[in-house]
Design an enzyme around this catalytic site. Sequence first.
Site, PDB file in Angstrom:
ATOM      1  N   ILE A  13      38.073  33.259  47.160  1.00 24.46           N
ATOM      2  CA  ILE A  13      37.715  32.966  48.513  1.00 24.46           C
ATOM      3  C   ILE A  13      36.042  32.665  48.622  1.00 24.46           C
ATOM      4  CG2 ILE A  13      37.211  35.277  49.259  1.00 24.46           C
ATOM      5  CD1 ILE A  13      38.815  32.428  51.151  1.00 24.46           C
ATOM      6  N   SER A  35      28.073  39.926  41.106  1.00 23.72           N
ATOM      7  CA  SER A  35      29.272  39.691  40.653  1.00 23.72           C
ATOM      8  C   SER A  35      29.391  40.133  39.056  1.00 23.72           C
ATOM      9  CB  SER A  35      29.826  38.327  40.685  1.00 23.72           C
ATOM     10  OG  SER A  35      31.114  37.980  40.053  1.00 23.72           O
ATOM     11  N   ARG A  36      30.388  40.638  38.742  1.00 20.68           N
ATOM     12  CA  ARG A  36      30.412  41.246  37.318  1.00 20.68           C
ATOM     13  C   ARG A  36      30.422  40.322  36.138  1.00 20.68           C
ATOM     14  NH1 ARG A  36      35.161  45.060  38.200  1.00 20.68           N
ATOM     15  NH2 ARG A  36      35.962  42.984  38.461  1.00 20.68           N
ATOM     16  N   LYS A  89      38.930  40.146  54.970  1.00 22.03           N
ATOM     17  CA  LYS A  89      40.124  40.950  55.598  1.00 22.03           C
ATOM     18  C   LYS A  89      40.906  41.292  54.154  1.00 22.03           C
ATOM     19  CE  LYS A  89      43.367  38.828  54.507  1.00 22.03           C
ATOM     20  NZ  LYS A  89      43.843  37.843  53.779  1.00 22.03           N
ATOM     21  N   ASP A 167      48.897  40.835  52.541  1.00 24.67           N
ATOM     22  CA  ASP A 167      47.466  40.250  52.366  1.00 24.67           C
ATOM     23  C   ASP A 167      47.608  38.939  52.987  1.00 24.67           C
ATOM     24  OD1 ASP A 167      45.021  39.828  50.613  1.00 24.67           O
ATOM     25  OD2 ASP A 167      45.947  37.987  50.475  1.00 24.67           O
TER      26      ASP A 167
HETATM   27  P1  NAP Z   1      39.635  37.488  43.716  1.00 22.65           P
HETATM   28  O1  NAP Z   1      39.230  35.897  43.292  1.00 22.65           O
HETATM   29  O2  NAP Z   1      40.584  38.047  42.897  1.00 22.65           O
HETATM   30  O3  NAP Z   1      38.477  38.438  43.446  1.00 22.65           O
HETATM   31  C1  NAP Z   1      37.246  38.237  44.095  1.00 22.65           C
HETATM   32  C2  NAP Z   1      36.207  38.766  43.138  1.00 22.65           C
HETATM   33  O4  NAP Z   1      36.156  40.237  43.331  1.00 22.65           O
HETATM   34  C3  NAP Z   1      36.453  38.702  41.789  1.00 22.65           C
HETATM   35  O5  NAP Z   1      35.892  37.240  41.336  1.00 22.65           O
HETATM   36  C4  NAP Z   1      35.693  39.923  41.172  1.00 22.65           C
HETATM   37  O6  NAP Z   1      34.576  39.492  40.720  1.00 22.65           O
HETATM   38  C5  NAP Z   1      35.597  40.841  42.078  1.00 22.65           C
HETATM   39  N1  NAP Z   1      36.364  42.034  41.837  1.00 22.65           N
HETATM   40  C6  NAP Z   1      37.667  42.023  41.598  1.00 22.65           C
HETATM   41  N2  NAP Z   1      37.978  43.156  41.462  1.00 22.65           N
HETATM   42  C7  NAP Z   1      37.012  43.993  41.584  1.00 22.65           C
HETATM   43  C8  NAP Z   1      36.824  45.417  41.556  1.00 22.65           C
HETATM   44  N3  NAP Z   1      37.764  46.229  41.100  1.00 22.65           N
HETATM   45  N4  NAP Z   1      35.366  46.024  41.654  1.00 22.65           N
HETATM   46  C9  NAP Z   1      34.313  45.168  42.206  1.00 22.65           C
HETATM   47  N5  NAP Z   1      34.584  43.739  42.262  1.00 22.65           N
HETATM   48  C10 NAP Z   1      35.622  43.252  42.064  1.00 22.65           C
HETATM   49  O7  NAP Z   1      40.040  37.674  45.245  1.00 22.65           O
HETATM   50  P2  NAP Z   1      39.908  36.691  46.425  1.00 22.65           P
HETATM   51  O8  NAP Z   1      41.195  35.813  46.441  1.00 22.65           O
HETATM   52  O9  NAP Z   1      38.541  35.919  46.554  1.00 22.65           O
HETATM   53  O10 NAP Z   1      40.103  37.806  47.409  1.00 22.65           O
HETATM   54  C11 NAP Z   1      39.142  38.404  47.890  1.00 22.65           C
HETATM   55  C12 NAP Z   1      39.362  39.116  49.470  1.00 22.65           C
HETATM   56  O11 NAP Z   1      39.361  37.768  50.296  1.00 22.65           O
HETATM   57  C13 NAP Z   1      40.781  39.731  49.479  1.00 22.65           C
HETATM   58  O12 NAP Z   1      40.261  40.733  50.444  1.00 22.65           O
HETATM   59  C14 NAP Z   1      41.439  38.488  49.918  1.00 22.65           C
HETATM   60  O13 NAP Z   1      42.367  39.019  50.944  1.00 22.65           O
HETATM   61  C15 NAP Z   1      40.426  37.755  50.962  1.00 22.65           C
HETATM   62  N6  NAP Z   1      40.984  36.596  51.110  1.00 22.65           N
HETATM   63  C16 NAP Z   1      41.187  35.638  50.058  1.00 22.65           C
HETATM   64  C17 NAP Z   1      41.752  34.361  50.295  1.00 22.65           C
HETATM   65  C18 NAP Z   1      42.378  33.378  49.296  1.00 22.65           C
HETATM   66  O14 NAP Z   1      42.477  32.278  49.785  1.00 22.65           O
HETATM   67  N7  NAP Z   1      42.187  33.804  47.911  1.00 22.65           N
HETATM   68  C19 NAP Z   1      41.771  33.836  51.777  1.00 22.65           C
HETATM   69  C20 NAP Z   1      41.201  34.743  52.798  1.00 22.65           C
HETATM   70  C21 NAP Z   1      40.774  35.747  52.365  1.00 22.65           C
HETATM   71  P3  NAP Z   1      33.698  39.793  39.135  1.00 22.65           P
HETATM   72  O15 NAP Z   1      34.777  40.366  38.378  1.00 22.65           O
HETATM   73  O16 NAP Z   1      32.784  38.821  38.796  1.00 22.65           O
HETATM   74  O17 NAP Z   1      32.917  41.009  39.901  1.00 22.65           O
END
Ligand code: NAP
Length: 307
Positions: A13, A35-36, A89, A167
């Site tokens: 996101i 970011s890690r 969110k 989600d």
């Molecule tokens: P994602 O790509 O799986 O995760 C986002 C980043 O968070 C990862 O690249 C990771 O970066 C970091 N992360 C993951 N686990 C972690 C941990 N345990 N501790 C610290 N950092 C961690 O997820 P996403 O889809 O972007 O979603 C993130 C949020 O945005 C969620 O709450 C989701 O509901 C919301 N969202 C997502 C979308 C969508 O389309 N995907 C749309 C709207 C809202 P590093 O490993 O590099 O640190």
Amino acid sequence: MVHKIALVGIGKIAVDQHIPAITNNPDFELSATVSRHASIDGVESYTSLDDMLEKRPDIGIVSLAIPPQPRFDYAVKALRAGRHVMLEKPPGQSLAECYALEKMAQEKGVSLFATWHSRFADSIPAAKDWLKSRTIKRFRITWKEDVRRWHPGQEWIWEPGGLGVFDPGINALSIMTEILPYDVHINAAKLEFPSNRDTPIAAHLAFTNPDNAVMDAVFDWRQEGPQTWDIDIETDQGEMKMSSGGAKLSIDGKSIVEGSDHEYANLYAQMHTLVQNRASDVDLSPMIHVCDAYALGKRITIAEFEF
Ligand code: NAP
């Protein structure tokens, strides 16, 4: 005044929405990432939030685009350091976490924004206005998508606190709680859990409401082919349909809003206003419905599900 902002969590996101929304907004400067594993060309990057907070006291806003499970600890650190915080969110993995953050922001005198991006979809104001003077007879949310397409490899959504099908479903609930002219509550829920997962893949929710309308929500993560993010509402004075997650709206079959994607641009505009006014925006009503669904839900165990 241009606000310096740090974006935490450079995942799906962040890349799809946060980075374009920040870099296209002249009120913000993307000053650092945390970011890690990832970084962005030309932007100072940190692998630890503590490090960023210590080295960059000039960065006033921290935007958290990480999954819900680690979000509370990150938010606490940023708030304790006196920074304004923007939460993706859902705002946390439990209600108590969100209340604690709200209190902490208040004590620190900083802004906390629990964002609901779907509330910034183009059709929301028109839908809210239309419903104000009508009696609802039927209200149905249909949120059906393919988890393999939208969450490839994201194990956190299946882990405790990851919310599973809620989600995306919480986006529909954020629209519902914004457009309805009254409060509603869940009276029954059915949740389907794959036997190898800790969060549901499908859910059906039924709501008690003052109009005594038949009001329910169907969430399903197994839909292949065309994807459905619709809300269909029948009233005493016509029918309204919201589709494409709230971007489009039609009334009695006639198109009223044919929106496009401004949700994250609008979110950051709102964050700017909140920071300017030292105000917070933390509405937990969509999260309350999710927690009630877990509390009231009949649990059905189904076959294992693999990505
Ligand atoms: P994602 O790509 O799986 O995760 C986002 C980043 O968070 C990862 O690249 C990771 O970066 C970091 N992360 C993951 N686990 C972690 C941990 N345990 N501790 C610290 N950092 C961690 O997820 P996403 O889809 O972007 O979603 C993130 C949020 O945005 C969620 O709450 C989701 O509901 C919301 N969202 C997502 C979308 C969508 O389309 N995907 C749309 C709207 C809202 P590093 O490993 O590099 O640190």
